[in-house]
Design an enzyme around this catalytic site. Sequence first.
Site, PDB file in Angstrom:
ATOM      1  CB  CYS A  34      -0.830  -0.135   1.153  1.00 42.21           C
ATOM      2  SG  CYS A  34      -0.204  -0.064   2.653  1.00 42.21           S
ATOM      3  CB  CYS A 103      -1.866  -2.737   8.511  1.00 38.97           C
ATOM      4  SG  CYS A 103      -3.116  -2.754   7.289  1.00 38.97           S
TER       5      CYS A 103
HETATM    6 FE1  FES Z   1      -1.188   0.187   4.481  1.00 39.66          FE
HETATM    7 FE2  FES Z   1      -2.584  -0.736   6.328  1.00 39.66          FE
HETATM    8  S1  FES Z   1      -3.268  -0.231   4.397  1.00 39.66           S
HETATM    9  S2  FES Z   1      -0.386  -0.322   6.417  1.00 39.66           S
END
Ligand code: FES
Length: 151
Positions: A34, A103
């Site tokens: 992400c 995450c």
């Molecule tokens: Fe990137 Fe949670 S969506 S660390």
Amino acid sequence: MLYSDKVMDHFTNPRNVGILEDPDGVGEVGNPTCGDMMKITIDVADDKISDIKFQTLGCGAAIATSSMVTEMAKGMDIHDAVQISKKQVADELDGLPAPKMHCSVLATDGLKVAIDDYLVKQGREPIAGEIKSSDPTFDPHEDEDIELDDE
Ligand code: FES
């Protein structure tokens, strides 16, 4: 997506936020999935983490897990702190939704990198081993089935 009260507490009121001045160890990691990022700074005395702070540019789960890992690691021997797993962090937060398990890798890897940074600066051998989040081929979802089965 349902978050536990503890996740919401650590997200809205994160502990140990910031950067230590002249820290003994620094860990910076990024989540390849992400693009979220985390920086963790530690002070160490007699191989125990005497102080710890973090800055996370990321989602709510990343902030909550970062906050929790600093609480868990503070006062801990570095050899124990380096073993903290993303599952342990999630458990301490009363669980994370499955899509958010990845995450928590940021927080545990950031701590590992900071501990190794401290050791290397001292001329000692690193102990953290593989840092998953720095591997571009790492699939953060690879063990989520296992996490789900444990819930
Ligand atoms: Fe990137 Fe949670 S969506 S660390």
